[in-house]
Design a protein around this motif. Structure first.
Motif: not given
Length: 389
Positions: A22-23, A25-28, A32, A343
């Motif tokens: 979830d984290i 998915s919001e990080m440019k 993953s 990241k």
């Protein structure tokens, strides 16, 4: 409303896997490596069969146990791959993914207070499903020095007069560990001696890179006491189709079908028709994807070796489980810092049980290009940590 919710459900912790997903998915620009989902599309001929079923209006309920045609194909598959014979009429049930099979399989055999043995690190659903079935989970902490295999001695020491089920999660998520025939034969002796059931989760059976997967149900005396669980998500890249199955003794499958009947009715019809095609004509697709996974597996192990990061060689599934104990951080601290600074998302080993502490689960169900970038970032990250110490 002032009435309390279920205390049991409230006390069950949410999945530690989804948190990092979830984290990220919001990080440019983040990569993953956390979710255990093939990066391949479902092979076209399988998708086409699903589309054809829709076009022909095959959108009605199937029988509770699933399409007879699919159950027959599953029995043929298990006969040719494991030399195990099941009756498609009363020893097979089609479920909504392997996860449902785990849930209803435990509920079908557990009485309140029974003990379920769960070797960990392991898939996150086993323990909650055991609790929801009214069982007491008994955890065996698997050891890196044994390549995270379950030994007969460990099993013997965990069994009590309340033991009802052993969950056998191999090839393993998160470690990638496998059990070979000689290992399973020793486990079978203990199981038969104490007259307990085995739930053998074989969802990664096709993704074995050392010899061929062996099911414990194929060991003499074990078929009548084994619930064999498998599905289409991993080998055929059909995660979103939500289709699994269980095979076992008629008396168990009958009770599983009863629970399935009231809770689910039947697995998705379109998915079932697609799965028939997968079993009939999907062997080459599985081989192609397996070869790609194996290439990635070898790349990661070599990358860890170059950065001097300890990791035993896994021979199953699509995960590696490197050890990060040298850095003096918890798995969650390491994973969080790695995500924040580089990241890249990986799953802390303790999400799969306390014995996973000090490890990191990295999935290689991602492109080689992404894995190369991620390993460059991991190398930079561990070098920074080592330079600080």
């Amino acid at each position: 409303m002032t009435k309390p919710l279920s205390k049991l459900v409230e006390e069950i912790k949410p999945s530690g896997i989804r948190k990092f997903f979830d984290i990220v998915s919001e990080m440019k620009d983040a990569i993953s490596l956390g979710v255990g989902e093939p990066d391949f599309d479902t092979p076209w001929h399988i998708r086409d069969e699903g589309i054809y079923a829709l076009e022909k209006g095959k959108t009605f309920y199937t029988s509770n146990a699933g399409l007879k045609e699919l159950r027959e194909e599953i029995c043929k598959y298990l006969k040719r791959t494991q030399n195990i014979e099941y009756n498609p009429l009363n020893e097979v049930i089609i479920t909504v993914g392997g996860s449902e099979a785990i849930d209803i399989g435990l509920r079908a055999v557990i009485n309140s207070g029974d003990e379920v043995i769960i070797p960990q690190p392991a898939y996150v659903s086993y323990e909650p499903c055991a609790l929801l079935a009214g069982a007491k989970p008994v955890i065996i902490d698997l050891k890196a020095e044994n390549e995270f295999r379950l030994t007969a001695e460990e099993l013997e020491n965990a069994i009590t007069d309340k033991t009802k089920v052993l969950i056998l999660p191999f090839p393993n998520n998160p470690t990638g560990a496998i059990m070979e025939r000689k290992d399973l034969e020793e486990i079978a002796k203990v199981v038969i001696k104490h007259d307990i059931y085995v739930m053998s989760d074989e969802i990664y059976s096709e993704l074995t890179y050392k010899d061929k997967h062996v099911s414990i149900a194929s060991i003499e005396g074990m078929q009548e006491r084994t619930i064999l669980i498998n599905g289409f998500s991993k080998a055929y890249a059909m995660t979103g189709w939500r289709l699994g199955y269980a095979c076992g003794p008629e008396k168990i499958i009958k009770q599983m079908t009863k629970i399935h009947q009231f809770a689910i009715m039947c697995a998705p019809t379109t998915s079932q028709y697609a799965a028939v095609e997968a079993l009939r004509n999907g062997d080459d697709d599985v081989k192609e994807m397996k070869n790609a996974y194996n290439q990635r597996r070898r790349f990661l192990l070599n990358a860890f070796k170059e950065m001097n990061l300890e990791c035993f060689e896994p021979y199953g599934a699509f995960y590696v489980f490197p050890c990060i104990k040298e850095f003096g951080m918890t798995s969650e601290e390491f994973a969080t810092k790695f995500l924040e600074e580089e990241k890249v998302a990986a799953v802390p080993g303790n999400a799969f049980g306390n014995s996973g502490e000090g490890y990191l689960r990295i999935s290689y169900a991602y492109s080689l290009d992404n894995l190369k970038i991620a390993m460059e970032r991991l190398k930079r990250f561990v070098e920074k940590l080592r330079n600080k110490s």
